[in-house]
Design a protein around this motif. Structure first.
Motif, PDB file in Angstrom:
ATOM      1  N   THR A 224      40.176  45.907  26.409  1.00 31.30           N
ATOM      2  CA  THR A 224      41.301  46.770  26.066  1.00 31.30           C
ATOM      3  C   THR A 224      42.147  47.034  27.306  1.00 31.30           C
ATOM      4  O   THR A 224      42.698  48.108  27.458  1.00 31.30           O
ATOM      5  N   ALA A 225      42.233  46.051  28.198  1.00 31.86           N
ATOM      6  CA  ALA A 225      43.052  46.208  29.400  1.00 31.86           C
ATOM      7  C   ALA A 225      44.522  46.330  29.005  1.00 31.86           C
ATOM      8  O   ALA A 225      45.018  45.586  28.166  1.00 31.86           O
ATOM      9  N   THR A 226      45.227  47.266  29.631  1.00 31.13           N
ATOM     10  CA  THR A 226      46.619  47.528  29.260  1.00 31.13           C
ATOM     11  C   THR A 226      47.583  47.474  30.434  1.00 31.13           C
ATOM     12  O   THR A 226      48.802  47.510  30.230  1.00 31.13           O
ATOM     13  N   PHE A 227      47.071  47.374  31.669  1.00 31.75           N
ATOM     14  CA  PHE A 227      47.953  47.465  32.841  1.00 31.75           C
ATOM     15  C   PHE A 227      47.438  46.566  33.961  1.00 31.75           C
ATOM     16  O   PHE A 227      46.231  46.483  34.166  1.00 31.75           O
ATOM     17  N   PRO A 228      48.350  45.899  34.697  1.00 35.41           N
ATOM     18  CA  PRO A 228      49.798  45.802  34.473  1.00 35.41           C
ATOM     19  C   PRO A 228      50.113  44.695  33.479  1.00 35.41           C
ATOM     20  O   PRO A 228      49.423  43.687  33.428  1.00 35.41           O
ATOM     21  N   ALA A 229      51.146  44.892  32.688  1.00 35.32           N
ATOM     22  CA  ALA A 229      51.568  43.898  31.708  1.00 35.32           C
ATOM     23  C   ALA A 229      52.910  43.305  32.119  1.00 35.32           C
ATOM     24  O   ALA A 229      53.629  43.861  32.946  1.00 35.32           O
ATOM     25  N   GLY A 230      53.232  42.170  31.531  1.00 36.53           N
ATOM     26  CA  GLY A 230      54.515  41.544  31.795  1.00 36.53           C
ATOM     27  C   GLY A 230      54.585  40.784  33.101  1.00 36.53           C
ATOM     28  O   GLY A 230      55.670  40.401  33.545  1.00 36.53           O
ATOM     29  N   ALA A 231      53.441  40.554  33.747  1.00 34.96           N
ATOM     30  CA  ALA A 231      53.415  39.822  35.010  1.00 34.96           C
ATOM     31  C   ALA A 231      52.737  38.473  34.792  1.00 34.96           C
ATOM     32  O   ALA A 231      52.304  38.138  33.684  1.00 34.96           O
ATOM     33  N   ALA A 232      52.666  37.695  35.875  1.00 37.81           N
ATOM     34  CA  ALA A 232      52.057  36.361  35.777  1.00 37.81           C
ATOM     35  C   ALA A 232      50.570  36.446  35.452  1.00 37.81           C
ATOM     36  O   ALA A 232      50.014  35.570  34.796  1.00 37.81           O
ATOM     37  N   ILE A 233      49.913  37.516  35.927  1.00 38.22           N
ATOM     38  CA  ILE A 233      48.497  37.700  35.646  1.00 38.22           C
ATOM     39  C   ILE A 233      48.347  38.659  34.469  1.00 38.22           C
ATOM     40  O   ILE A 233      49.193  39.522  34.249  1.00 38.22           O
ATOM     41  N   PRO A 234      47.290  38.509  33.686  1.00 40.49           N
ATOM     42  CA  PRO A 234      47.096  39.415  32.542  1.00 40.49           C
ATOM     43  C   PRO A 234      46.679  40.804  33.017  1.00 40.49           C
ATOM     44  O   PRO A 234      46.269  40.995  34.171  1.00 40.49           O
ATOM     45  N   PRO A 235      46.792  41.826  32.156  1.00 38.78           N
ATOM     46  CA  PRO A 235      46.338  43.176  32.512  1.00 38.78           C
ATOM     47  C   PRO A 235      44.874  43.165  32.930  1.00 38.78           C
ATOM     48  O   PRO A 235      44.066  42.399  32.394  1.00 38.78           O
ATOM     49  N   VAL A 236      44.533  44.027  33.892  1.00 39.66           N
ATOM     50  CA  VAL A 236      43.165  44.038  34.405  1.00 39.66           C
ATOM     51  C   VAL A 236      42.443  45.364  34.204  1.00 39.66           C
ATOM     52  O   VAL A 236      41.216  45.421  34.322  1.00 39.66           O
ATOM     53  N   ILE A 237      43.168  46.450  33.907  1.00 40.23           N
ATOM     54  CA  ILE A 237      42.495  47.729  33.687  1.00 40.23           C
ATOM     55  C   ILE A 237      43.039  48.393  32.423  1.00 40.23           C
ATOM     56  O   ILE A 237      44.191  48.173  32.034  1.00 40.23           O
ATOM     57  N   GLY A 238      42.198  49.189  31.783  1.00 42.25           N
ATOM     58  CA  GLY A 238      42.582  49.897  30.565  1.00 42.25           C
ATOM     59  C   GLY A 238      42.808  51.360  30.847  1.00 42.25           C
ATOM     60  O   GLY A 238      41.850  52.135  30.941  1.00 42.25           O
ATOM     61  N   ILE A 239      44.075  51.764  30.998  1.00 37.57           N
ATOM     62  CA  ILE A 239      44.380  53.159  31.301  1.00 37.57           C
ATOM     63  C   ILE A 239      45.077  53.865  30.147  1.00 37.57           C
ATOM     64  O   ILE A 239      45.325  55.067  30.215  1.00 37.57           O
ATOM     65  N   ASP A 240      45.379  53.126  29.084  1.00 33.29           N
ATOM     66  CA  ASP A 240      45.994  53.700  27.884  1.00 33.29           C
ATOM     67  C   ASP A 240      44.921  53.757  26.796  1.00 33.29           C
ATOM     68  O   ASP A 240      44.237  52.760  26.546  1.00 33.29           O
ATOM     69  N   HIS A 241      44.789  54.903  26.168  1.00 32.32           N
ATOM     70  CA  HIS A 241      43.660  55.115  25.255  1.00 32.32           C
ATOM     71  C   HIS A 241      44.090  55.877  24.011  1.00 32.32           C
ATOM     72  O   HIS A 241      45.115  56.573  24.000  1.00 32.32           O
ATOM     73  N   VAL A 242      43.260  55.769  22.984  1.00 34.37           N
ATOM     74  CA  VAL A 242      43.340  56.626  21.799  1.00 34.37           C
ATOM     75  C   VAL A 242      42.000  57.333  21.670  1.00 34.37           C
ATOM     76  O   VAL A 242      40.953  56.679  21.565  1.00 34.37           O
ATOM     77  N   LEU A 243      42.024  58.649  21.712  1.00 32.56           N
ATOM     78  CA  LEU A 243      40.823  59.454  21.496  1.00 32.56           C
ATOM     79  C   LEU A 243      40.840  59.975  20.060  1.00 32.56           C
ATOM     80  O   LEU A 243      41.896  60.308  19.521  1.00 32.56           O
ATOM     81  N   VAL A 244      39.668  60.048  19.475  1.00 31.67           N
ATOM     82  CA  VAL A 244      39.535  60.421  18.066  1.00 31.67           C
ATOM     83  C   VAL A 244      38.491  61.523  17.941  1.00 31.67           C
ATOM     84  O   VAL A 244      37.422  61.435  18.536  1.00 31.67           O
ATOM     85  N   ARG A 245      38.802  62.536  17.164  1.00 33.77           N
ATOM     86  CA  ARG A 245      37.845  63.610  16.868  1.00 33.77           C
ATOM     87  C   ARG A 245      37.845  63.848  15.364  1.00 33.77           C
ATOM     88  O   ARG A 245      38.885  64.147  14.776  1.00 33.77           O
ATOM     89  N   GLY A 246      36.695  63.691  14.745  1.00 27.49           N
ATOM     90  CA  GLY A 246      36.591  63.951  13.317  1.00 27.49           C
ATOM     91  C   GLY A 246      37.121  62.849  12.437  1.00 27.49           C
ATOM     92  O   GLY A 246      37.429  63.080  11.267  1.00 27.49           O
ATOM     93  N   ALA A 247      37.265  61.642  12.972  1.00 27.63           N
ATOM     94  CA  ALA A 247      37.721  60.493  12.192  1.00 27.63           C
ATOM     95  C   ALA A 247      37.044  59.251  12.745  1.00 27.63           C
ATOM     96  O   ALA A 247      36.511  59.263  13.859  1.00 27.63           O
ATOM     97  N   GLY A 248      37.077  58.178  11.966  1.00 25.95           N
ATOM     98  CA  GLY A 248      36.418  56.948  12.377  1.00 25.95           C
ATOM     99  C   GLY A 248      37.411  55.852  12.710  1.00 25.95           C
ATOM    100  O   GLY A 248      38.272  55.522  11.881  1.00 25.95           O
ATOM    101  N   ALA A 249      37.332  55.298  13.919  1.00 24.83           N
ATOM    102  CA  ALA A 249      38.179  54.162  14.271  1.00 24.83           C
ATOM    103  C   ALA A 249      37.654  52.922  13.556  1.00 24.83           C
ATOM    104  O   ALA A 249      36.458  52.647  13.559  1.00 24.83           O
ATOM    105  N   ARG A 250      38.553  52.184  12.934  1.00 22.32           N
ATOM    106  CA  ARG A 250      38.107  50.983  12.228  1.00 22.32           C
ATOM    107  C   ARG A 250      38.760  49.707  12.756  1.00 22.32           C
ATOM    108  O   ARG A 250      38.331  48.602  12.426  1.00 22.32           O
ATOM    109  N   ASP A 251      39.819  49.852  13.581  1.00 22.31           N
ATOM    110  CA  ASP A 251      40.442  48.670  14.180  1.00 22.31           C
ATOM    111  C   ASP A 251      41.216  49.109  15.413  1.00 22.31           C
ATOM    112  O   ASP A 251      41.832  50.201  15.417  1.00 22.31           O
TER     113      ASP A 251
END
Length: 287
Positions: free
Chosen positions: A237-264
Protein backbone atom coordinates in the motif's frame (compact mmCIF):
# COMPACT_ATOMS: atom_id res chain seq x y z
CA UNK A 1 14.29 6.32 9.07
CA UNK A 2 11.62 4.36 10.96
CA UNK A 3 9.27 4.96 8.02
CA UNK A 4 11.48 2.66 5.96
CA UNK A 5 11.75 -0.04 8.60
CA UNK A 6 9.47 -2.45 6.74
CA UNK A 7 11.91 -2.36 3.82
CA UNK A 8 15.00 -2.57 5.99
CA UNK A 9 13.62 -5.75 7.57
CA UNK A 10 14.67 -7.62 4.45
CA UNK A 11 18.31 -6.84 5.29
CA UNK A 12 18.07 -7.96 8.92
CA UNK A 13 18.53 -11.72 8.30
CA UNK A 14 21.47 -10.94 6.03
CA UNK A 15 23.09 -8.86 8.74
CA UNK A 16 22.55 -11.58 11.32
CA UNK A 17 24.03 -14.20 8.98
CA UNK A 18 27.10 -12.06 8.29
CA UNK A 19 27.63 -11.49 12.00
CA UNK A 20 27.37 -15.23 12.66
CA UNK A 21 29.84 -15.92 9.85
CA UNK A 22 32.21 -13.44 11.45
CA UNK A 23 31.68 -15.06 14.85
CA UNK A 24 30.31 -11.80 16.22
CA UNK A 25 27.98 -13.60 18.59
CA UNK A 26 26.75 -10.66 20.62
CA UNK A 27 26.01 -8.60 17.52
CA UNK A 28 24.30 -11.57 15.87
CA UNK A 29 22.11 -12.08 18.93
CA UNK A 30 21.13 -8.41 19.03
CA UNK A 31 20.38 -8.43 15.29
CA UNK A 32 18.18 -11.50 15.68
CA UNK A 33 16.31 -9.98 18.64
CA UNK A 34 15.69 -6.71 16.83
CA UNK A 35 14.47 -8.61 13.78
CA UNK A 36 11.93 -10.53 15.85
CA UNK A 37 10.68 -7.35 17.53
CA UNK A 38 10.33 -5.49 14.23
CA UNK A 39 8.55 -8.39 12.54
CA UNK A 40 6.10 -8.59 15.44
CA UNK A 41 5.30 -4.91 15.02
CA UNK A 42 4.58 -4.95 11.29
CA UNK A 43 3.34 -8.53 10.82
CA UNK A 44 -0.36 -7.57 11.18
CA UNK A 45 -0.17 -5.66 7.89
CA UNK A 46 0.67 -8.92 6.13
CA UNK A 47 -1.41 -11.42 8.09
CA UNK A 48 -4.80 -9.74 7.83
CA UNK A 49 -7.62 -9.88 10.36
CA UNK A 50 -10.88 -8.84 8.69
CA UNK A 51 -13.86 -7.56 10.62
CA UNK A 52 -17.19 -9.11 9.68
CA UNK A 53 -20.19 -6.80 9.29
CA UNK A 54 -22.96 -9.09 8.06
CA UNK A 55 -26.03 -7.50 6.59
CA UNK A 56 -24.49 -4.05 6.27
CA UNK A 57 -24.24 -1.88 3.20
CA UNK A 58 -21.01 -0.97 1.40
CA UNK A 59 -19.45 2.49 1.24
CA UNK A 60 -16.39 3.46 -0.79
CA UNK A 61 -13.99 6.15 0.45
CA UNK A 62 -11.23 7.76 -1.60
CA UNK A 63 -8.52 9.72 0.20
CA UNK A 64 -5.84 11.66 -1.66
CA UNK A 65 -3.21 14.31 -1.07
CA UNK A 66 -3.46 16.66 -4.07
CA UNK A 67 0.07 18.13 -3.82
CA UNK A 68 -0.48 21.75 -2.84
CA UNK A 69 -3.42 21.95 -5.26
CA UNK A 70 -1.37 20.82 -8.28
CA UNK A 71 -3.41 17.69 -9.05
CA UNK A 72 -5.25 17.64 -12.36
CA UNK A 73 -8.88 18.47 -11.63
CA UNK A 74 -10.40 16.74 -14.66
CA UNK A 75 -8.30 13.63 -14.07
CA UNK A 76 -9.28 13.57 -10.40
CA UNK A 77 -12.98 13.92 -11.17
CA UNK A 78 -12.67 11.14 -13.75
CA UNK A 79 -11.06 8.96 -11.06
CA UNK A 80 -13.93 9.67 -8.66
CA UNK A 81 -16.50 8.80 -11.31
CA UNK A 82 -14.65 5.67 -12.44
CA UNK A 83 -14.10 4.40 -8.91
CA UNK A 84 -17.68 4.94 -7.77
CA UNK A 85 -16.44 6.63 -4.59
CA UNK A 86 -19.23 7.61 -2.21
CA UNK A 87 -17.03 9.89 -0.08
CA UNK A 88 -13.82 11.72 -1.03
CA UNK A 89 -11.27 13.25 1.34
CA UNK A 90 -8.72 15.62 -0.24
CA UNK A 91 -5.72 17.12 1.55
CA UNK A 92 -3.67 20.18 0.47
CA UNK A 93 -6.75 21.56 -1.27
CA UNK A 94 -6.17 25.11 -2.55
CA UNK A 95 -8.87 27.63 -3.56
CA UNK A 96 -7.74 27.36 -7.19
CA UNK A 97 -8.09 23.56 -7.28
CA UNK A 98 -11.40 23.77 -5.48
CA UNK A 99 -12.74 26.00 -8.29
CA UNK A 100 -11.29 23.69 -10.94
CA UNK A 101 -12.89 20.65 -9.34
CA UNK A 102 -16.25 22.39 -9.27
CA UNK A 103 -15.89 23.31 -12.94
CA UNK A 104 -14.90 19.71 -13.76
CA UNK A 105 -18.09 18.39 -12.20
CA UNK A 106 -17.08 17.05 -8.78
CA UNK A 107 -19.99 18.80 -7.07
CA UNK A 108 -22.40 17.19 -9.51
CA UNK A 109 -21.06 13.70 -8.73
CA UNK A 110 -20.85 14.31 -5.00
CA UNK A 111 -23.21 17.22 -4.23
CA UNK A 112 -22.67 17.38 -0.47
CA UNK A 113 -19.44 18.80 0.92
CA UNK A 114 -17.60 20.49 3.75
CA UNK A 115 -14.59 22.31 2.34
CA UNK A 116 -11.82 24.41 3.87
CA UNK A 117 -9.77 25.39 0.82
CA UNK A 118 -6.60 27.32 1.72
CA UNK A 119 -3.21 28.16 0.18
CA UNK A 120 -0.31 25.76 0.51
CA UNK A 121 -0.83 22.59 2.52
CA UNK A 122 -3.53 23.98 4.84
CA UNK A 123 -6.62 23.13 2.79
CA UNK A 124 -8.85 20.09 3.21
CA UNK A 125 -12.25 18.97 2.02
CA UNK A 126 -14.85 16.21 2.17
CA UNK A 127 -17.35 15.42 -0.59
CA UNK A 128 -20.21 12.95 -0.30
CA UNK A 129 -22.83 11.36 -2.52
CA UNK A 130 -25.27 11.41 0.44
CA UNK A 131 -26.27 14.33 2.67
CA UNK A 132 -23.90 15.38 5.45
CA UNK A 133 -24.75 16.50 8.96
CA UNK A 134 -22.75 17.53 12.03
CA UNK A 135 -20.07 19.18 9.88
CA UNK A 136 -17.20 20.13 12.16
CA UNK A 137 -13.82 21.79 11.80
CA UNK A 138 -11.08 20.52 14.11
CA UNK A 139 -8.11 22.78 14.86
CA UNK A 140 -6.05 20.62 17.23
CA UNK A 141 -3.49 19.74 14.55
CA UNK A 142 -1.08 21.77 12.46
CA UNK A 143 -3.51 21.65 9.53
CA UNK A 144 -7.30 21.83 9.98
CA UNK A 145 -9.27 18.58 9.90
CA UNK A 146 -12.95 18.23 9.00
CA UNK A 147 -15.57 15.66 9.91
CA UNK A 148 -19.22 15.03 9.07
CA UNK A 149 -21.83 12.32 9.45
CA UNK A 150 -22.92 10.67 6.21
CA UNK A 151 -26.63 10.06 5.80
CA UNK A 152 -27.72 6.67 4.45
CA UNK A 153 -30.66 6.16 2.11
CA UNK A 154 -32.13 3.32 4.19
CA UNK A 155 -32.25 5.46 7.31
CA UNK A 156 -29.57 3.44 9.11
CA UNK A 157 -27.07 5.34 11.28
CA UNK A 158 -24.47 6.78 8.92
CA UNK A 159 -20.73 6.78 9.60
CA UNK A 160 -18.75 9.77 10.75
CA UNK A 161 -16.00 10.53 8.24
CA UNK A 162 -12.90 12.47 9.26
CA UNK A 163 -10.48 13.98 6.75
CA UNK A 164 -7.08 14.59 8.30
CA UNK A 165 -3.58 15.74 7.36
CA UNK A 166 -0.71 15.45 9.81
CA UNK A 167 2.38 17.62 9.47
CA UNK A 168 5.39 16.03 7.82
CA UNK A 169 8.52 15.13 9.82
CA UNK A 170 10.86 16.23 7.02
CA UNK A 171 12.44 18.38 5.57
CA UNK A 172 11.30 20.75 8.32
CA UNK A 173 11.83 19.98 12.00
CA UNK A 174 9.75 17.07 13.24
CA UNK A 175 8.21 18.97 16.19
CA UNK A 176 4.84 19.57 14.51
CA UNK A 177 4.68 15.95 13.33
CA UNK A 178 5.37 14.64 16.83
CA UNK A 179 2.75 16.98 18.27
CA UNK A 180 0.11 16.01 15.67
CA UNK A 181 0.57 12.27 16.15
CA UNK A 182 0.36 12.79 19.92
CA UNK A 183 -2.91 14.74 19.65
CA UNK A 184 -4.65 12.52 17.12
CA UNK A 185 -5.65 9.75 19.58
CA UNK A 186 -7.76 12.17 21.63
CA UNK A 187 -9.53 13.44 18.50
CA UNK A 188 -10.21 9.89 17.32
CA UNK A 189 -11.45 8.85 20.73
CA UNK A 190 -13.86 11.79 20.87
CA UNK A 191 -15.31 10.97 17.46
CA UNK A 192 -15.61 7.33 18.50
CA UNK A 193 -17.57 8.24 21.61
CA UNK A 194 -19.93 10.44 19.59
CA UNK A 195 -20.41 7.66 17.04
CA UNK A 196 -21.25 5.20 19.81
CA UNK A 197 -24.20 7.40 20.74
CA UNK A 198 -25.61 6.73 17.26
CA UNK A 199 -24.44 3.11 17.01
CA UNK A 200 -22.46 4.08 13.93
CA UNK A 201 -18.99 3.69 12.47
CA UNK A 202 -16.05 6.07 12.04
CA UNK A 203 -13.94 6.28 8.89
CA UNK A 204 -10.74 8.32 8.81
CA UNK A 205 -9.03 9.09 5.51
CA UNK A 206 -5.92 11.17 5.12
CA UNK A 207 -2.22 11.79 4.84
CA UNK A 208 -0.76 10.77 8.20
CA UNK A 209 2.85 11.26 7.07
CA UNK A 210 3.54 8.03 8.97
CA UNK A 211 3.88 4.33 8.21
CA UNK A 212 3.46 1.14 10.18
CA UNK A 213 7.16 1.50 10.93
CA UNK A 214 6.34 4.52 13.11
CA UNK A 215 5.29 3.66 16.66
CA UNK A 216 3.26 6.88 16.72
CA UNK A 217 1.07 5.61 13.90
CA UNK A 218 0.59 2.21 15.50
CA UNK A 219 -0.41 4.07 18.66
CA UNK A 220 -3.48 5.42 16.83
CA UNK A 221 -4.86 1.90 16.51
CA UNK A 222 -6.69 1.76 19.83
CA UNK A 223 -10.25 2.30 21.06
CA UNK A 224 -11.52 0.07 18.24
CA UNK A 225 -9.68 1.78 15.37
CA UNK A 226 -8.10 -0.46 12.74
CA UNK A 227 -6.03 0.26 9.67
CA UNK A 228 -8.04 -0.96 6.65
CA UNK A 229 -4.84 -2.28 5.08
CA UNK A 230 -4.08 -4.23 8.24
CA UNK A 231 -7.57 -5.75 8.24
CA UNK A 232 -7.06 -7.00 4.70
CA UNK A 233 -3.42 -8.00 4.98
CA UNK A 234 -2.65 -5.69 2.06
CA UNK A 235 1.01 -6.29 1.32
CA UNK A 236 1.70 -3.27 -0.86
CA UNK A 237 0.00 0.00 0.00
CA UNK A 238 2.92 2.33 -0.74
CA UNK A 239 1.64 5.79 -1.68
CA UNK A 240 4.68 8.11 -1.73
CA UNK A 241 6.43 9.40 -3.76
CA UNK A 242 4.26 8.97 -6.85
CA UNK A 243 4.64 10.29 -10.36
CA UNK A 244 8.41 9.73 -10.47
CA UNK A 245 10.62 7.28 -12.35
CA UNK A 246 10.68 4.97 -9.32
CA UNK A 247 7.49 3.54 -7.80
CA UNK A 248 6.24 4.68 -4.36
CA UNK A 249 8.25 3.18 -1.51
CA UNK A 250 6.38 4.11 1.69
CA UNK A 251 2.73 4.09 2.74
CA UNK A 252 1.88 7.33 4.52
CA UNK A 253 -1.74 7.69 3.36
CA UNK A 254 -4.22 5.53 5.25
CA UNK A 255 -7.86 4.75 5.93
CA UNK A 256 -8.69 3.93 9.54
CA UNK A 257 -11.93 2.13 10.33
CA UNK A 258 -13.86 1.82 13.59
CA UNK A 259 -16.99 -0.29 13.83
CA UNK A 260 -16.97 -1.38 10.18
CA UNK A 261 -15.27 -4.03 8.08
CA UNK A 262 -12.86 -3.24 5.25
CA UNK A 263 -13.56 -5.50 2.31
CA UNK A 264 -11.37 -4.01 -0.45
CA UNK A 265 -8.41 -1.62 -0.65
CA UNK A 266 -6.15 -0.47 -3.45
CA UNK A 267 -3.97 2.48 -4.32
CA UNK A 268 -4.85 4.59 -7.34
CA UNK A 269 -3.08 7.16 -9.50
CA UNK A 270 -4.01 10.76 -8.74
CA UNK A 271 -2.99 12.74 -11.85
CA UNK A 272 -0.58 15.55 -10.99
CA UNK A 273 -0.02 14.50 -7.37
CA UNK A 274 3.09 13.11 -5.70
CA UNK A 275 0.88 10.75 -3.66
CA UNK A 276 -1.17 7.78 -4.76
CA UNK A 277 -4.70 7.80 -3.46
CA UNK A 278 -6.17 5.07 -1.27
CA UNK A 279 -9.53 3.67 -2.37
CA UNK A 280 -11.24 1.59 0.29
CA UNK A 281 -14.63 -0.10 0.38
CA UNK A 282 -16.02 -0.90 3.81
CA UNK A 283 -19.13 -2.71 4.95
CA UNK A 284 -21.09 -0.66 7.45
CA UNK A 285 -22.81 -2.40 10.34
CA UNK A 286 -26.50 -3.11 9.96
CA UNK A 287 -28.62 -1.15 12.39
Amino acid sequence: MSAFSTHLLALAPVSAALLVAGRRWIGAGLAAALTVAAVAAVAPTYAGDPVEAPGGQPLTLLTANVRLGEADAEGLVALVERSGADVVSLQELTPSLRRQLEAAGLDELLPHSVVLAAPGADGIGLWSRSPLTDETRHDELTFPAVSARVGLADGQPGPTVLGVHAAGPWPQAADDWVRDLAKLPALLQRLGQEADEHDSAVLVGGDFNATWGNAQFRGLLQDGYRDAAEQLGARWTATFPAGAAIPPVIGIDHVLVRGAGARDLRTVTVPGSDHRGVLTTVTLPAG
